[in-house]
Write an enzyme that holds these catalytic residues in place. Structure first.
Site: not given
Length: 333
Positions: A238, A240, A117, A212, A67-68, A147, A155, A197
């Site tokens: 990248p 946005p 992972r 990152k 995807t993406g 997110f 957590s 960022y």
């Protein structure tokens, strides 16, 4: 800054974004103004820019390729002749994408299930790739997770989830394939997709920013150490680029979309195809002298946000005349 009191800089921006020359588009959330008037100077050109056959007889391994941005990079590499292997946890999505790109480009795309992972899953996926198509010539670490959240709400499991995907997953893939390449005395081009960022840091996505940044140090470190084995490592940051997966977690309501254009100097979002073209170049033999590079591709967003006085571009001519008069009348300071 007292001289600017009473000047409504935000109001000056509104007609630039919302005027008649703006165009709307949507992708599962509220529509976004894709362009500002000056964006006409920066047209999108995102078809494959390299010569046909640039990646003939080369194998590319792309994580998150279903995807993406991963799908866009796979499509471009496949169109340029590469035999691509796309890997992620969602085999159904991978198979659908693989069939779609294969039909589009005429070059076989392979779908390999892999949870990056899990080191054992990575090892199995790479072994399957080697057995089916051979060792990769190109490795793109694109898979990511993210997110938005206040850091005080994070957590240990939330932190571990993101860092395991972004940093540890990239390391597992890179080290597994790299060790096999060293043993086989074969070189390769590695590319990681991070974000602007990773350089500056940012609140509310702290696990991603930390992970990152770690990915970038992994790549620059190995660019120095493993060049003796014929491996190159580069990074794209990248800005946005609207993809459904990323925006659904970073802007689930669509509330913040319109603010993006205010931050991007060229007045529009990037496209997956533009990122894919840069990725293809960096992974090609045309870039054989490029290693250890971290390339920002963000339409000028980073520098536009960094400059303390950059918002003055929204001041009108009349307001500048008032400011000039105020400045000229100030003496002895």
């Amino acid at each position: 800054m007292a001289a600017f009191k009473g000047l409504n800089l935000c109001k000056a921006l509104t007609p630039k974004i919302c005027g008649p020359s703006a165009r709307l588009f949507g992708n599962g959330t509220n529509p976004l103004y894709q362009t500002t008037p000056h964006a006409k100077f920066f047209p999108v050109s995102d078809g494959p820019m390299l010569l046909p056959g640039t990646f003939n007889n080369k194998v590319a391994f792309i994580t998150g390729g279903g995807t993406g941005l991963g799908k866009a990079m796979t499509t471009t590499l496949s169109a340029l002749g590469a035999e691509c292997v796309i890997a992620s946890r969602s085999l159904d999505v991978l198979q659908k994408t693989a069939e779609e790109i294969t039909q589009q480009t005429g070059n076989k795309v392979h779908a390999v299930q892999c949870n990056i992972r899990d080191p054992a899953s990575v090892e199995a996926a790479v072994t399957q790739t080697v057995n089916e198509v051979g060792l990769p010539d190109v490795v793109i670490n694109n898979a990511a997770g993210n997110f938005i959240s206040p850091s005080e709400k994070l957590s240990p499991n939330a932190w571990r989830t993101i860092t395991d995907i972004v940093l540890n997953g990239t390391a597992y893939v890179t080290l597994d394939i790299g060790k096999r390449l060293i043993k086989a005395e074969k070189g390769a081009a590695f590319l990681a997709i991070t974000t602007i960022y990773a350089e500056s840091g940012t609140g509310f996505v702290v696990p991603s920013a930390a992970a990152k940044s770690g990915v970038e140090k992994l790549c620059t470190s190995l660019a120095a150490e493993w060049s003796r084995y014929g491996m190159r490592f580069n990074v794209i940051q990248p800005g946005p680029v609207k993809t459904k997966g990323a925006f659904s977690r970073l802007d689930p309501t669509g509330k913040f979309e319109e603010t993006y254009l205010e931050r991007i100097a060229v007045g529009r979002l990037g496209t997956p195809g533009e990122i894919a073209n840069l990725a293809a170049y960096l992974c090609s033999d045309y870039a054989s002298w490029v290693s250890g590079a971290i390339i920002r591709m963000d339409g000028g967003e980073y520098v536009n946000m960094a400059g303390e006085f950059n918002s003055l571009k929204h001041v009108s001519k009349e307001e500048w005349d008032k400011l000039e008069a105020m400045i000229r009348s100030t003496k002895g300071s």
